[in-house]
Design a protein around this motif. Sequence first.
Motif, short mmCIF file in Angstrom:
data_model
loop_
_atom_site.label_atom_id
_atom_site.label_comp_id
_atom_site.label_asym_id
_atom_site.label_seq_id
_atom_site.Cartn_x
_atom_site.Cartn_y
_atom_site.Cartn_z
N ARG A 111 -20.02 47.45 19.76
CA ARG A 111 -21.42 47.53 20.14
C ARG A 111 -22.30 47.50 18.90
NH1 ARG A 111 -20.78 52.45 24.57
NH2 ARG A 111 -20.00 51.18 26.29
N LYS A 112 -23.59 47.40 19.15
CA LYS A 112 -24.54 47.33 18.04
C LYS A 112 -25.63 48.37 18.26
CE LYS A 112 -25.46 43.32 16.29
NZ LYS A 112 -25.98 41.93 16.10
N ARG A 113 -25.92 49.15 17.21
CA ARG A 113 -27.01 50.13 17.25
C ARG A 113 -28.26 49.50 16.67
NH1 ARG A 113 -23.18 54.53 14.17
NH2 ARG A 113 -21.96 55.22 15.99
N HIS A 114 -29.30 49.46 17.45
CA HIS A 114 -30.58 48.93 16.99
C HIS A 114 -31.53 50.10 16.76
CE1 HIS A 114 -29.52 44.74 18.26
NE2 HIS A 114 -28.79 45.40 19.14
N LEU A 115 -32.02 50.26 15.54
CA LEU A 115 -32.90 51.37 15.20
C LEU A 115 -34.27 50.86 14.78
CD1 LEU A 115 -30.75 53.86 13.06
CD2 LEU A 115 -31.03 53.77 15.53
N ILE A 116 -35.29 51.59 15.18
CA ILE A 116 -36.65 51.44 14.63
C ILE A 116 -37.02 52.78 14.03
CG2 ILE A 116 -39.07 50.97 15.13
CD1 ILE A 116 -38.21 49.22 17.41
N VAL A 117 -37.33 52.80 12.74
CA VAL A 117 -37.62 54.05 12.03
C VAL A 117 -38.98 53.98 11.36
CG1 VAL A 117 -35.15 54.38 11.60
CG2 VAL A 117 -36.57 53.32 9.84
N ASP A 118 -39.51 55.16 11.00
CA ASP A 118 -40.78 55.20 10.27
C ASP A 118 -40.50 55.19 8.77
OD1 ASP A 118 -39.83 57.71 9.71
OD2 ASP A 118 -41.59 58.79 10.43
N SER A 119 -41.51 55.43 7.96
CA SER A 119 -41.36 55.35 6.50
C SER A 119 -40.52 56.49 5.95
CB SER A 119 -42.74 55.36 5.83
OG SER A 119 -43.47 56.54 6.18
N LEU A 120 -40.27 57.54 6.74
CA LEU A 120 -39.40 58.64 6.32
C LEU A 120 -37.95 58.42 6.76
CD1 LEU A 120 -41.69 61.71 7.14
CD2 LEU A 120 -41.33 60.62 4.91
N GLY A 121 -37.70 57.36 7.51
CA GLY A 121 -36.37 57.11 8.02
C GLY A 121 -36.07 57.81 9.32
N LEU A 122 -37.08 58.41 9.95
CA LEU A 122 -36.88 59.11 11.22
C LEU A 122 -36.94 58.12 12.37
CD1 LEU A 122 -39.15 62.20 10.49
CD2 LEU A 122 -36.70 61.92 10.02
N MET A 128 -28.63 50.74 22.33
CA MET A 128 -27.26 50.28 22.18
C MET A 128 -27.05 49.02 23.02
SD MET A 128 -25.71 52.40 20.10
CE MET A 128 -24.05 51.79 20.39
N THR A 129 -26.46 48.00 22.39
CA THR A 129 -26.16 46.74 23.09
C THR A 129 -24.76 46.28 22.72
OG1 THR A 129 -26.99 45.31 21.31
CG2 THR A 129 -28.59 46.09 22.93
N GLU A 130 -24.33 45.19 23.33
CA GLU A 130 -23.09 44.56 22.89
C GLU A 130 -23.28 44.04 21.47
OE1 GLU A 130 -25.54 41.68 25.39
OE2 GLU A 130 -24.84 43.76 25.52
N ALA A 131 -22.18 43.90 20.73
CA ALA A 131 -22.26 43.58 19.30
C ALA A 131 -22.85 42.21 19.03
CB ALA A 131 -20.87 43.67 18.67
N ASN A 132 -22.83 41.31 20.01
CA ASN A 132 -23.36 39.97 19.79
C ASN A 132 -24.79 39.80 20.31
OD1 ASN A 132 -22.35 40.30 22.40
ND2 ASN A 132 -21.99 38.12 22.68
N ALA A 133 -25.48 40.89 20.57
CA ALA A 133 -26.85 40.81 21.08
C ALA A 133 -27.81 40.36 19.98
CB ALA A 133 -27.28 42.16 21.64
N SER A 134 -28.88 39.69 20.38
CA SER A 134 -29.89 39.21 19.43
C SER A 134 -30.73 40.38 18.92
CB SER A 134 -30.80 38.18 20.10
OG SER A 134 -31.91 37.88 19.30
N GLU A 135 -30.81 40.53 17.60
CA GLU A 135 -31.58 41.61 17.00
C GLU A 135 -33.06 41.47 17.32
OE1 GLU A 135 -28.98 42.54 12.98
OE2 GLU A 135 -30.38 40.87 12.99
N ARG A 136 -33.57 40.26 17.29
CA ARG A 136 -35.00 40.06 17.50
C ARG A 136 -35.42 40.40 18.93
NH1 ARG A 136 -34.78 34.11 14.90
NH2 ARG A 136 -32.75 34.31 15.89
N ILE A 137 -34.61 39.97 19.90
CA ILE A 137 -34.95 40.24 21.30
C ILE A 137 -34.91 41.74 21.58
CG2 ILE A 137 -34.19 39.93 23.68
CD1 ILE A 137 -33.27 37.13 22.92
N VAL A 138 -33.86 42.41 21.09
CA VAL A 138 -33.70 43.84 21.36
C VAL A 138 -34.80 44.65 20.68
CG1 VAL A 138 -32.18 45.83 21.07
CG2 VAL A 138 -31.21 43.61 21.69
N THR A 139 -35.18 44.27 19.45
CA THR A 139 -36.24 44.99 18.75
C THR A 139 -37.58 44.85 19.46
OG1 THR A 139 -35.11 44.70 16.63
CG2 THR A 139 -37.45 45.21 16.55
N ALA A 140 -37.89 43.65 19.92
CA ALA A 140 -39.12 43.45 20.68
C ALA A 140 -39.10 44.28 21.96
CB ALA A 140 -39.32 41.97 21.00
#
Length: 249
Positions: A111-122, A128-140
């Motif tokens: 699987r793949k962990r997609h994170l969105i963090v602030d400037s402190l890393g929080l 969580m998606t399958e490992a071959n998921a598109s990073e751009r689509i999941v982030t949007a």
Amino acid sequence: MIPPAKPGGHPRTTDMRAVCNGIYYQLKTGCQWAMLPHDFPPSSTAYSYYRKWQRHGVWERLNLRLLEQCRLQSGKSLQPSVIAADSQSVKTTGKKGEVYGFDGGKKVKGRKRHLIVDSLGLVLKVIMTEANASERIVTAYALMSLLEEGTQLLESVKSMLVDQGYRGDTFGLAIWLLIQAKVQVISRSGKSFEVLPKRWIVERTFGWLNWYRRLSKDYEHLPEMSEAAIYAVMIHIMLRRLSATSTTL
């Protein structure tokens, strides 16, 4: 913010502090739930609350509330002006239903962990998606989910820091339409390792997750429980940070 006991019936006798201690012991050591020491409530009780709070969104709400307190403690405004996005492919202990795939770039099955963090890393959002998921689509999609939840944390965002995997005019336009932020792609100058400006912030967050043995792989059958584990770990990190400062003061 922990849900109170339901009215009526037998009064709650379980200590919520002991339940939280049991949950964090399991996350820190990575032991099986059945192997939870007897100093804590029964493993079935601890997991029952852990799962229940995930279904009701308690872990995510606690994470965002403590994130605001940590930002204020650090002298930051409640709304970040810079955020960063990245993903991490992790192995699983076996094929986990439909949410399972192969990352051809990292050669990882899982699987793949997609994170969105602030400037402190929080962490603002994790998906969580399958490992071959598109990073751009999941982030949007993750940003859209934050907007739908009614949070005010994205109101002042001016820039999103990403790596080369997020390149593309379509992705940049999508982010601009969602939160009116500019996508800043930070690329390496060569193939060798180098510390990239500001990009190390989200990489450090992935490093924090490695402090908890339960997250060394994705052991969970349900991807939503994997997300809950990351929120719970970040809550633990932020609580320790806040309590250490209050003790010093």
